[in-house]
Design a protein around this motif. Sequence first.
Motif, mmCIF file in Angstrom:
data_model
loop_
_atom_site.group_PDB
_atom_site.id
_atom_site.type_symbol
_atom_site.label_atom_id
_atom_site.label_comp_id
_atom_site.label_asym_id
_atom_site.label_seq_id
_atom_site.Cartn_x
_atom_site.Cartn_y
_atom_site.Cartn_z
ATOM 1 N N UNK A 178 27.391 -17.009 57.932
ATOM 2 C CA UNK A 178 26.746 -16.406 57.661
ATOM 3 C C UNK A 178 25.163 -16.244 57.262
ATOM 4 N N UNK A 179 24.988 -17.600 56.743
ATOM 5 C CA UNK A 179 23.594 -18.089 55.810
ATOM 6 C C UNK A 179 23.398 -18.939 57.184
ATOM 7 N N UNK A 180 23.683 -19.934 57.374
ATOM 8 C CA UNK A 180 22.587 -20.541 58.182
ATOM 9 C C UNK A 180 22.208 -20.053 59.710
ATOM 10 N N UNK A 181 22.935 -19.355 60.569
ATOM 11 C CA UNK A 181 21.707 -18.739 61.331
ATOM 12 C C UNK A 181 20.601 -17.298 60.385
ATOM 13 N N UNK A 182 20.966 -17.132 59.967
ATOM 14 C CA UNK A 182 19.573 -16.592 59.236
ATOM 15 C C UNK A 182 18.797 -17.693 58.664
ATOM 16 N N UNK A 183 18.883 -18.988 58.020
ATOM 17 C CA UNK A 183 18.386 -19.876 57.739
ATOM 18 C C UNK A 183 17.763 -20.279 58.805
ATOM 19 N N UNK A 184 17.985 -20.044 60.303
ATOM 20 C CA UNK A 184 17.293 -21.417 60.844
ATOM 21 C C UNK A 184 16.056 -20.421 61.762
ATOM 22 N N UNK A 185 16.253 -18.697 61.081
ATOM 23 C CA UNK A 185 15.399 -17.904 61.375
ATOM 24 C C UNK A 185 13.942 -18.119 61.243
ATOM 25 N N UNK A 186 14.465 -17.902 59.900
ATOM 26 C CA UNK A 186 13.014 -17.541 58.842
ATOM 27 C C UNK A 186 13.344 -18.888 57.450
ATOM 28 N N UNK A 187 11.763 -19.275 57.604
ATOM 29 C CA UNK A 187 11.690 -20.065 56.619
ATOM 30 C C UNK A 187 11.773 -19.271 54.683
ATOM 31 N N UNK A 188 11.778 -18.644 55.253
ATOM 32 C CA UNK A 188 11.631 -17.703 53.567
ATOM 33 C C UNK A 188 13.281 -17.646 53.248
ATOM 34 N N UNK A 222 15.498 -15.923 41.942
ATOM 35 C CA UNK A 222 14.855 -16.737 42.740
ATOM 36 C C UNK A 222 14.151 -15.596 43.904
ATOM 37 N N UNK A 223 14.958 -15.602 43.743
ATOM 38 C CA UNK A 223 14.276 -13.702 45.081
ATOM 39 C C UNK A 223 12.792 -13.262 44.620
ATOM 40 N N UNK A 224 12.608 -13.380 43.169
ATOM 41 C CA UNK A 224 10.807 -12.966 42.497
ATOM 42 C C UNK A 224 10.396 -13.904 42.596
ATOM 43 N N UNK A 225 10.289 -15.336 42.578
ATOM 44 C CA UNK A 225 10.318 -16.016 42.523
ATOM 45 C C UNK A 225 9.603 -16.371 44.374
ATOM 46 N N UNK A 226 10.546 -16.299 44.965
ATOM 47 C CA UNK A 226 10.321 -16.801 46.189
ATOM 48 C C UNK A 226 9.224 -15.740 47.436
ATOM 49 N N UNK A 227 9.037 -13.771 46.928
ATOM 50 C CA UNK A 227 8.532 -13.262 46.723
ATOM 51 C C UNK A 227 7.291 -13.198 46.340
ATOM 52 N N UNK A 228 6.697 -14.064 44.864
ATOM 53 C CA UNK A 228 5.615 -13.780 44.615
ATOM 54 C C UNK A 228 4.997 -15.276 45.602
ATOM 55 N N UNK A 232 1.441 -15.113 47.080
ATOM 56 C CA UNK A 232 0.440 -15.248 46.941
ATOM 57 C C UNK A 232 -0.269 -16.111 48.526
ATOM 58 N N UNK A 233 0.708 -16.603 48.944
ATOM 59 C CA UNK A 233 0.490 -17.236 50.628
ATOM 60 C C UNK A 233 -0.448 -16.212 51.324
ATOM 61 N N UNK A 234 0.521 -15.164 51.441
ATOM 62 C CA UNK A 234 -0.638 -14.260 52.506
ATOM 63 C C UNK A 234 -2.043 -13.425 51.539
ATOM 64 N N UNK A 235 -1.950 -13.535 50.661
ATOM 65 C CA UNK A 235 -3.415 -13.520 49.719
ATOM 66 C C UNK A 235 -4.366 -14.198 50.002
ATOM 67 N N UNK A 236 -3.719 -15.392 50.209
ATOM 68 C CA UNK A 236 -4.508 -16.967 50.348
ATOM 69 C C UNK A 236 -3.927 -17.258 51.584
ATOM 70 N N UNK A 237 -4.688 -16.068 52.482
ATOM 71 C CA UNK A 237 -4.515 -16.686 54.171
ATOM 72 C C UNK A 237 -3.771 -17.289 55.198
ATOM 73 N N UNK A 238 -2.572 -17.392 54.011
ATOM 74 C CA UNK A 238 -1.510 -18.195 55.028
ATOM 75 C C UNK A 238 -0.323 -17.613 55.592
ATOM 76 N N UNK A 239 0.504 -18.451 56.902
ATOM 77 C CA UNK A 239 1.366 -17.825 57.492
ATOM 78 C C UNK A 239 1.602 -16.505 57.215
ATOM 79 N N UNK A 240 2.811 -16.654 55.996
ATOM 80 C CA UNK A 240 3.562 -15.767 55.735
ATOM 81 C C UNK A 240 5.163 -16.498 56.021
ATOM 82 N N UNK A 241 6.439 -15.773 55.997
ATOM 83 C CA UNK A 241 7.436 -16.206 55.327
ATOM 84 C C UNK A 241 8.571 -16.280 56.816
#
Length: 242
Positions: A178-188, A222-228, A232-241
Amino acid sequence: MEALLSTKKASDFRQGLQGGVSIAIGYMPVALTFGLLAKTTGLTVTETVLMSMLVFAGAAQYISLSLIAVGTGILEIILTTFIVNIRHFLMSASLSEKLDDDVLYKKLGYAFGITDETFTVISVKEGRVKTGFAFGVILISYGSWVVNSGIGYFIGEILPGFLQASMTIALYAMFVGLLVPSMKKSVKVTFLALTAGAMNSVLLFTTNLSNGWSIVLATIVSAILVEAVVVLKRKGGGVGDE
């Protein structure tokens, strides 16, 4: 006029049943596997069927089995299940806007029956959705999940002992599947899984927390850290998740 309205409601319900057939078929192998794994985990047939009847959430039930297998307490299981299913608040709120207004107990009924699959079928229907349609989709899906969970348990009972013992490995294999396909689709998702796994390991080896509380704490932090980091990336003009 009353007879006409009654026929219309029945028609909405039948359409819902038809719309939920594909979900019911798709639930069969997953529910059968859940029942089989519940047997190898040590649950009784009554506990297995009741879990499917009262929880009706595939991922949460599989996670509960893994926590039960390592002797986790009931409070940790409840909290972990709550975290896993917290998205249902948003799904329920979304459907309440799409479905016709109705009495509270009916709203509670279809809110209980929301899964990723039933939500998708109901939400993609064009226009306002009748409550009867929602209940049709949910009823056939719910029935398939509960009945096949029980059937899976009895299949587990007739398996040889060595096969029952080996099925405990299948529980972890399913999580990986279940996890691996989701990991392939999203870096987040990848970072979230790696962060939670690393944090859980650190907590287990450096604190006196039980397995259950370690999983709960690692998941939340970990959910709070990753969302934070994403914010921060979005505010800094990053690509996103992605």
